[in-house]
Design a protein around this motif. Sequence first.
Motif, PDB file in Angstrom:
ATOM      1  N   GLU A 159     -24.651  18.208 -18.090  1.00  0.00           N
ATOM      2  CA  GLU A 159     -24.803  19.856 -19.859  1.00  0.00           C
ATOM      3  C   GLU A 159     -25.553  20.417 -18.958  1.00  0.00           C
ATOM      4  N   PHE A 160     -27.062  20.153 -18.150  1.00  0.00           N
ATOM      5  CA  PHE A 160     -27.494  21.244 -17.598  1.00  0.00           C
ATOM      6  C   PHE A 160     -26.698  22.578 -17.037  1.00  0.00           C
ATOM      7  N   GLU A 161     -26.536  22.183 -16.249  1.00  0.00           N
ATOM      8  CA  GLU A 161     -25.459  22.928 -15.316  1.00  0.00           C
ATOM      9  C   GLU A 161     -24.694  24.218 -15.885  1.00  0.00           C
ATOM     10  N   ARG A 162     -24.140  23.378 -16.915  1.00  0.00           N
ATOM     11  CA  ARG A 162     -23.213  24.453 -18.525  1.00  0.00           C
ATOM     12  C   ARG A 162     -24.330  25.732 -19.132  1.00  0.00           C
ATOM     13  N   HIS A 163     -25.652  25.458 -18.661  1.00  0.00           N
ATOM     14  CA  HIS A 163     -26.671  26.103 -19.726  1.00  0.00           C
ATOM     15  C   HIS A 163     -26.911  27.078 -18.299  1.00  0.00           C
ATOM     16  N   ARG A 164     -27.231  26.835 -17.244  1.00  0.00           N
ATOM     17  CA  ARG A 164     -27.949  27.019 -15.938  1.00  0.00           C
ATOM     18  C   ARG A 164     -28.260  28.310 -15.766  1.00  0.00           C
ATOM     19  N   PRO A 165     -26.972  28.878 -15.911  1.00  0.00           N
ATOM     20  CA  PRO A 165     -26.800  30.582 -15.737  1.00  0.00           C
ATOM     21  C   PRO A 165     -27.256  31.206 -16.707  1.00  0.00           C
ATOM     22  N   LEU A 210     -36.174  18.547 -13.532  1.00  0.00           N
ATOM     23  CA  LEU A 210     -36.442  17.845 -13.018  1.00  0.00           C
ATOM     24  C   LEU A 210     -37.188  17.326 -14.865  1.00  0.00           C
ATOM     25  N   ARG A 211     -37.415  17.817 -15.293  1.00  0.00           N
ATOM     26  CA  ARG A 211     -37.894  17.624 -16.985  1.00  0.00           C
ATOM     27  C   ARG A 211     -36.839  17.491 -18.347  1.00  0.00           C
ATOM     28  N   TRP A 212     -35.911  18.165 -17.803  1.00  0.00           N
ATOM     29  CA  TRP A 212     -34.563  17.263 -18.716  1.00  0.00           C
ATOM     30  C   TRP A 212     -34.121  16.388 -17.941  1.00  0.00           C
ATOM     31  N   HIS A 213     -34.245  15.766 -16.676  1.00  0.00           N
ATOM     32  CA  HIS A 213     -33.675  14.601 -16.113  1.00  0.00           C
ATOM     33  C   HIS A 213     -34.548  13.405 -16.570  1.00  0.00           C
ATOM     34  N   ARG A 214     -35.515  13.943 -16.163  1.00  0.00           N
ATOM     35  CA  ARG A 214     -36.457  12.799 -16.595  1.00  0.00           C
ATOM     36  C   ARG A 214     -36.578  12.663 -18.133  1.00  0.00           C
ATOM     37  N   ASP A 215     -36.403  13.352 -18.684  1.00  0.00           N
ATOM     38  CA  ASP A 215     -36.900  12.739 -20.703  1.00  0.00           C
ATOM     39  C   ASP A 215     -35.983  11.794 -21.157  1.00  0.00           C
ATOM     40  N   ASP A 216     -35.894  11.745 -21.757  1.00  0.00           N
ATOM     41  CA  ASP A 216     -34.865  11.034 -22.841  1.00  0.00           C
ATOM     42  C   ASP A 216     -34.325  12.408 -23.497  1.00  0.00           C
ATOM     43  N   ASN A 217     -33.238  12.894 -23.077  1.00  0.00           N
ATOM     44  CA  ASN A 217     -32.642  13.832 -24.148  1.00  0.00           C
ATOM     45  C   ASN A 217     -31.125  14.108 -25.014  1.00  0.00           C
ATOM     46  N   ASP A 268     -30.929  12.708 -27.641  1.00  0.00           N
ATOM     47  CA  ASP A 268     -31.776  12.338 -29.368  1.00  0.00           C
ATOM     48  C   ASP A 268     -31.479  14.117 -29.413  1.00  0.00           C
ATOM     49  N   VAL A 269     -31.396  14.937 -28.649  1.00  0.00           N
ATOM     50  CA  VAL A 269     -31.784  16.770 -28.413  1.00  0.00           C
ATOM     51  C   VAL A 269     -30.518  17.011 -28.989  1.00  0.00           C
ATOM     52  N   GLN A 270     -30.083  17.925 -30.188  1.00  0.00           N
ATOM     53  CA  GLN A 270     -28.998  17.608 -30.751  1.00  0.00           C
ATOM     54  C   GLN A 270     -28.673  20.029 -30.604  1.00  0.00           C
ATOM     55  N   ASN A 271     -29.505  20.421 -29.924  1.00  0.00           N
ATOM     56  CA  ASN A 271     -29.072  22.004 -29.035  1.00  0.00           C
ATOM     57  C   ASN A 271     -29.847  22.197 -27.554  1.00  0.00           C
ATOM     58  N   PRO A 272     -29.503  21.415 -26.516  1.00  0.00           N
ATOM     59  CA  PRO A 272     -29.468  21.608 -25.191  1.00  0.00           C
ATOM     60  C   PRO A 272     -30.213  22.176 -25.264  1.00  0.00           C
ATOM     61  N   ARG A 273     -28.943  23.897 -25.553  1.00  0.00           N
ATOM     62  CA  ARG A 273     -29.425  25.137 -25.243  1.00  0.00           C
ATOM     63  C   ARG A 273     -30.441  25.769 -25.338  1.00  0.00           C
ATOM     64  N   ALA A 274     -30.970  25.289 -27.027  1.00  0.00           N
ATOM     65  CA  ALA A 274     -32.096  25.961 -27.270  1.00  0.00           C
ATOM     66  C   ALA A 274     -33.206  25.134 -27.125  1.00  0.00           C
ATOM     67  N   TRP A 275     -33.047  23.585 -26.254  1.00  0.00           N
ATOM     68  CA  TRP A 275     -34.220  22.733 -26.529  1.00  0.00           C
ATOM     69  C   TRP A 275     -34.787  23.318 -24.628  1.00  0.00           C
ATOM     70  N   LEU A 276     -33.414  23.717 -23.768  1.00  0.00           N
ATOM     71  CA  LEU A 276     -33.719  24.159 -22.415  1.00  0.00           C
ATOM     72  C   LEU A 276     -34.854  25.571 -22.449  1.00  0.00           C
ATOM     73  N   ALA A 277     -34.032  26.641 -22.911  1.00  0.00           N
ATOM     74  CA  ALA A 277     -34.599  28.024 -23.781  1.00  0.00           C
ATOM     75  C   ALA A 277     -35.954  27.209 -23.711  1.00  0.00           C
ATOM     76  N   ARG A 278     -36.856  26.424 -24.345  1.00  0.00           N
ATOM     77  CA  ARG A 278     -38.631  26.916 -24.618  1.00  0.00           C
ATOM     78  C   ARG A 278     -39.180  26.304 -23.619  1.00  0.00           C
ATOM     79  N   ILE A 279     -38.124  25.350 -22.814  1.00  0.00           N
ATOM     80  CA  ILE A 279     -38.609  24.601 -21.977  1.00  0.00           C
ATOM     81  C   ILE A 279     -39.504  26.159 -20.712  1.00  0.00           C
ATOM     82  N   VAL A 280     -38.178  26.403 -20.729  1.00  0.00           N
ATOM     83  CA  VAL A 280     -37.890  27.933 -18.817  1.00  0.00           C
ATOM     84  C   VAL A 280     -39.160  28.703 -19.759  1.00  0.00           C
ATOM     85  N   THR A 281     -39.098  28.920 -21.523  1.00  0.00           N
ATOM     86  CA  THR A 281     -39.950  30.023 -21.721  1.00  0.00           C
ATOM     87  C   THR A 281     -41.468  29.541 -21.042  1.00  0.00           C
ATOM     88  N   ARG A 282     -41.458  28.766 -21.549  1.00  0.00           N
ATOM     89  CA  ARG A 282     -42.869  28.468 -21.289  1.00  0.00           C
ATOM     90  C   ARG A 282     -43.586  27.948 -20.620  1.00  0.00           C
TER      91      ARG A 282
END
Length: 265
Positions: free
Chosen positions: A9-15, A40-47, A49-63
Amino acid sequence: MNMDAPVIEFERHRPFLTGLAYRMLGSFTDAQDVVQDAFLRWHRDDNTDVQNPRAWLARIVTRLCLDTMKSARSRREAYVGPWLPEPIFERLDADPAATNDRVDAPVALMLALERLSPLERAAFILHDLFDMDHAEIAEALDRSEAACRQLLIRARAHVSEPKQRFRVERDEATRITTAFFDAMTTGNALMLRDLLASSAALHSDGGGKIAAVRQVLTGAEAVEHFFQSLLDRFGPMPNTWSGPLWINGLPGYVSVDVAGNVQTT
């Protein structure tokens, strides 16, 4: 969930994430570091229940990018001469279908983004370049939607042309870049001037390590005079390795001299 599922799932959003981080930071190396930290955060945390992985990961990367920019901006204050973003190369004959989010980030846009505050930059990139809605941006920046709209208004006021006005066809790009490089290798500065738009600007970035122009030169005549002075002093460009490439989604040239120094145009 299968143990490999989070990685897939993460690799799908890496680009997308790399493109976001690069536009925020202007450094591909730093962008890769940020995306790996997000992984690492994505792999470590319990995800689960994440409904929108793209938005969740964008938030992490932005911060993570906003944190990185605090130190990056302080480093640039002591930078020698104009700063240019770290270039991203792609072969001119590469399959256009293989182009991903991170490549198409023209240098002119990257320089325009430098005029924005970190929060304005984030709001602009997320909304105008990656089509995220105001609710997703508000969550990513930990601001209200109204505040994010104001950030976006201010950002747009400073960036008048956020996207490429036209896309250069690959055959045309090859012709232009070849003609430009021929002008340099033959010592024909007048031929070079004929290739330049009247509003052409020359940005030179040596990073404080090699000789470079410390001010932006504007206008075709000023740029032609600069290259003519180089030709008068050093002669035509020596026969080094060179070749046309896409640089940040636009045509350019890369040359390597006998000392191994890389130059991009």
